[in-house]
Motif scaffolding. Structure first.
Motif, PDB file in Angstrom:
ATOM      1  N   THR A 251       0.820  -1.216   0.000  1.00 14.16           N
ATOM      2  CA  THR A 251       0.000   0.000   0.000  1.00 14.16           C
ATOM      3  C   THR A 251       0.853   1.265   0.000  1.00 14.16           C
ATOM      4  O   THR A 251       0.314   2.374  -0.016  1.00 14.16           O
ATOM      5  CB  THR A 251      -0.925   0.025   1.231  1.00 14.16           C
ATOM      6  N   VAL A 252       2.186   1.115  -0.008  1.00 11.55           N
ATOM      7  CA  VAL A 252       3.078   2.278   0.002  1.00 11.55           C
ATOM      8  C   VAL A 252       2.879   3.093  -1.281  1.00 11.55           C
ATOM      9  O   VAL A 252       2.952   2.552  -2.386  1.00 11.55           O
ATOM     10  CB  VAL A 252       4.549   1.842   0.126  1.00 11.55           C
ATOM     11  N   GLY A 253       2.611   4.373  -1.136  1.00  9.76           N
ATOM     12  CA  GLY A 253       2.477   5.240  -2.302  1.00  9.76           C
ATOM     13  C   GLY A 253       1.119   5.212  -2.972  1.00  9.76           C
ATOM     14  O   GLY A 253       0.916   5.913  -3.971  1.00  9.76           O
ATOM     15  N   ALA A 254       0.174   4.438  -2.431  1.00  3.73           N
ATOM     16  CA  ALA A 254      -1.145   4.363  -3.066  1.00  3.73           C
ATOM     17  C   ALA A 254      -1.867   5.714  -2.997  1.00  3.73           C
ATOM     18  O   ALA A 254      -2.474   6.149  -3.976  1.00  3.73           O
ATOM     19  CB  ALA A 254      -1.981   3.278  -2.402  1.00  3.73           C
ATOM     20  N   VAL A 280      -8.711   6.801  -8.340  1.00  9.83           N
ATOM     21  CA  VAL A 280      -8.926   5.468  -7.774  1.00  9.83           C
ATOM     22  C   VAL A 280      -8.171   4.412  -8.583  1.00  9.83           C
ATOM     23  O   VAL A 280      -7.580   3.486  -8.015  1.00  9.83           O
ATOM     24  CB  VAL A 280     -10.433   5.144  -7.713  1.00  9.83           C
ATOM     25  N   ALA A 281      -8.166   4.552  -9.908  1.00 11.99           N
ATOM     26  CA  ALA A 281      -7.456   3.592 -10.755  1.00 11.99           C
ATOM     27  C   ALA A 281      -5.965   3.582 -10.434  1.00 11.99           C
ATOM     28  O   ALA A 281      -5.353   2.510 -10.275  1.00 11.99           O
ATOM     29  CB  ALA A 281      -7.681   3.927 -12.229  1.00 11.99           C
ATOM     30  N   CYS A 282      -5.355   4.760 -10.324  1.00 12.42           N
ATOM     31  CA  CYS A 282      -3.916   4.842 -10.045  1.00 12.42           C
ATOM     32  C   CYS A 282      -3.596   4.361  -8.627  1.00 12.42           C
ATOM     33  O   CYS A 282      -2.596   3.657  -8.406  1.00 12.42           O
ATOM     34  CB  CYS A 282      -3.418   6.266 -10.246  1.00 12.42           C
ATOM     35  N   GLY A 283      -4.435   4.737  -7.663  1.00 14.30           N
ATOM     36  CA  GLY A 283      -4.212   4.286  -6.290  1.00 14.30           C
ATOM     37  C   GLY A 283      -4.317   2.779  -6.164  1.00 14.30           C
ATOM     38  O   GLY A 283      -3.502   2.136  -5.490  1.00 14.30           O
ATOM     39  N   SER A 284      -5.311   2.198  -6.818  1.00 14.31           N
ATOM     40  CA  SER A 284      -5.484   0.745  -6.774  1.00 14.31           C
ATOM     41  C   SER A 284      -4.356   0.042  -7.508  1.00 14.31           C
ATOM     42  O   SER A 284      -3.842  -0.988  -7.045  1.00 14.31           O
ATOM     43  CB  SER A 284      -6.831   0.358  -7.392  1.00 14.31           C
ATOM     44  N   ALA A 285      -3.955   0.587  -8.660  1.00 15.90           N
ATOM     45  CA  ALA A 285      -2.870  -0.021  -9.436  1.00 15.90           C
ATOM     46  C   ALA A 285      -1.560  -0.024  -8.651  1.00 15.90           C
ATOM     47  O   ALA A 285      -0.744  -0.937  -8.789  1.00 15.90           O
ATOM     48  CB  ALA A 285      -2.704   0.705 -10.767  1.00 15.90           C
ATOM     49  N   ALA A 286      -1.360   0.995  -7.820  1.00 17.48           N
ATOM     50  CA  ALA A 286      -0.126   1.075  -7.030  1.00 17.48           C
ATOM     51  C   ALA A 286      -0.023  -0.077  -6.037  1.00 17.48           C
ATOM     52  O   ALA A 286       1.076  -0.537  -5.720  1.00 17.48           O
ATOM     53  CB  ALA A 286      -0.053   2.409  -6.300  1.00 17.48           C
ATOM     54  N   THR A 287      -1.155  -0.550  -5.528  1.00 16.25           N
ATOM     55  CA  THR A 287      -1.117  -1.637  -4.542  1.00 16.25           C
ATOM     56  C   THR A 287      -0.760  -2.976  -5.179  1.00 16.25           C
ATOM     57  O   THR A 287      -0.478  -3.945  -4.470  1.00 16.25           O
ATOM     58  CB  THR A 287      -2.468  -1.781  -3.820  1.00 16.25           C
ATOM     59  N   THR A 292       7.945   0.246  -3.024  1.00 16.51           N
ATOM     60  CA  THR A 292       7.576   1.647  -3.247  1.00 16.51           C
ATOM     61  C   THR A 292       7.570   1.984  -4.729  1.00 16.51           C
ATOM     62  O   THR A 292       7.897   3.095  -5.135  1.00 16.51           O
ATOM     63  CB  THR A 292       8.569   2.565  -2.499  1.00 16.51           C
ATOM     64  N   GLN A 293       7.184   1.020  -5.555  1.00 18.71           N
ATOM     65  CA  GLN A 293       7.294   1.191  -7.003  1.00 18.71           C
ATOM     66  C   GLN A 293       6.128   1.959  -7.625  1.00 18.71           C
ATOM     67  O   GLN A 293       6.123   2.214  -8.818  1.00 18.71           O
ATOM     68  CB  GLN A 293       7.402  -0.190  -7.666  1.00 18.71           C
ATOM     69  N   LEU A 294       5.118   2.314  -6.873  1.00 22.44           N
ATOM     70  CA  LEU A 294       3.895   2.954  -7.397  1.00 22.44           C
ATOM     71  C   LEU A 294       3.222   2.036  -8.411  1.00 22.44           C
ATOM     72  O   LEU A 294       3.111   0.845  -8.162  1.00 22.44           O
ATOM     73  CB  LEU A 294       4.205   4.330  -7.970  1.00 22.44           C
ATOM     74  N   PHE A 295       2.785   2.560  -9.564  1.00 23.88           N
ATOM     75  CA  PHE A 295       1.972   1.740 -10.461  1.00 23.88           C
ATOM     76  C   PHE A 295       2.545   1.694 -11.869  1.00 23.88           C
ATOM     77  O   PHE A 295       3.390   2.500 -12.253  1.00 23.88           O
ATOM     78  CB  PHE A 295       0.533   2.283 -10.519  1.00 23.88           C
ATOM     79  N   LYS A 296       2.050   0.740 -12.630  1.00 23.27           N
ATOM     80  CA  LYS A 296       2.360   0.654 -14.057  1.00 23.27           C
ATOM     81  C   LYS A 296       1.219   1.302 -14.842  1.00 23.27           C
ATOM     82  O   LYS A 296       0.045   1.145 -14.491  1.00 23.27           O
ATOM     83  CB  LYS A 296       2.534  -0.800 -14.499  1.00 23.27           C
TER      84      LYS A 296
END
Length: 310
Positions: A251-254, A280-287, A292-296
């Motif tokens: 959940t880091v960076g979500a 919401v899409a970016c926050g969910s993708a980050a998980t 601490t890589q965030l999202f693709k």
């Protein structure tokens, strides 16, 4: 100097070190896998999220000592434009470790050292000179920095006609509301504190957010509901977006990814329905990613397409 529509501010950045281990046993040496290093801190993470969405921003942050040099190198690797306020004290490190036996995540955060008065003035002067369309102030404050620091940033934003997006908590956020922001992103517990109540039930969230808006604290309140999603509230609208069901790894960076997605969408003149769904899409993708890589981008885009009609 090149102008930017989006400027992010990170007063108290960090280098985030993440690793894996197998089994947590007190008083025994824990063998860890090779660490992953990432540039961290609210505003920097927001800039990283915007970059992943093919957007551009200027990241303004403090940096000092050998860790500060590493931080600058890591931001450079992300291909993000940045401006640094150099500090005499060293940039902090945070540590994140995942137990592979239980998939439990342990997050160790350190406070940032005290900034000198000249360094604080350097931050304020830098922000005053930039005058972006969107200014994002995100993350914790250093030890010794007054609770009204982000309020001073809000005053600068008002003078510069910048739309201020604030993602912080506690007294620092309360002070911002006295001056006013364009968008704030509290969670339910933080929202309750902002309106002076002990807790809020889900059906009370909309009215609580509208109370802040009516008092001039913000034009838009986005309330993070964790795994349940988020709700975007304005003076005359409310839009709840459920979080998609994804396999969570970290959940880091979500939260920062969510802010980045929303600010990018705002900068692209998306309507508010799209703005909250990109968030919401970016926050969910980050998980869905470790450490601490965030999202693709591919994950965020796919989740946005799923959320478009929900």
């Amino acid at each position: 100097m090149k102008s930017f529509d989006i400027v992010t501010l990170t007063v108290n950045p960090s280098v985030d070190k993440s690793t894996h281990f197998s089994g947590l046993i007190a008083e025994q040496k824990i063998r860890c896998k090779d660490p992953q290093f990432d540039a961290g801190g609210g505003g920097i993470n927001v800039s990283k999220a915007i970059s992943r969405l093919r957007g551009n921003s200027l990241a303004v942050f403090t940096a000092g000592g050998p860790v500060g040099e590493m931080l600058k190198d890591l931001v450079t690797e992300e291909k993000i434009d940045f401006e640094v306020i150099e500090t005499k004290t060293a940039t902090r490190e945070n540590f994140i470790a995942v137990d592979d036996h239980t998939n439990s995540q342990y997050r160790f955060g350190f406070s940032g050292d005290v900034l000198e008065d000249s360094e604080v003035e350097g931050i304020l002067e830098t922000i005053s000179n930039l005058k972006p369309k969107f200014l994002v102030a995100s993350g914790s404050l250093n030890e010794g920095l007054s609770d009204d620091f982000y309020q001073k940033i809000a005053e600068i934003a008002k003078t510069s006609n910048s739309k201020l997006v604030v993602d912080t908590s506690g007294e620092a956020l309360k002070k911002v509301l006295e001056t006013g922001a364009y968008l704030i992103k509290p969670n339910v517990g933080e929202l309750a504190k902002l309106i002076g109540v002990e807790r809020l039930e889900m059906e009370e969230v909309d009215d609580a957010a509208k109370k802040i808006i009516a008092n001039g604290g913000a034009e838009i309140v986005v309330v993070s509901l964790g795994p349940q999603g988020a709700v975007l509230v304005t003076k005359d609208s409310c839009d709840f977006v459920p979080a998609p069901n994804v396999a969570k790894k970290s959940t880091v960076g979500a939260g920062d990814s969510m802010v980045g997605g929303m600010v990018w969408a705002l900068s692209q003149n998306k309507n508010l329905k799209e703005v909250i769904r990109w968030g919401v899409a970016c926050g969910s993708a980050a998980t869905m990613n470790e450490g601490t890589q965030l999202f693709k981008f591919e994950d965020a885009n796919r989740l946005f397409e799923w959320l478009k009609n929900r």
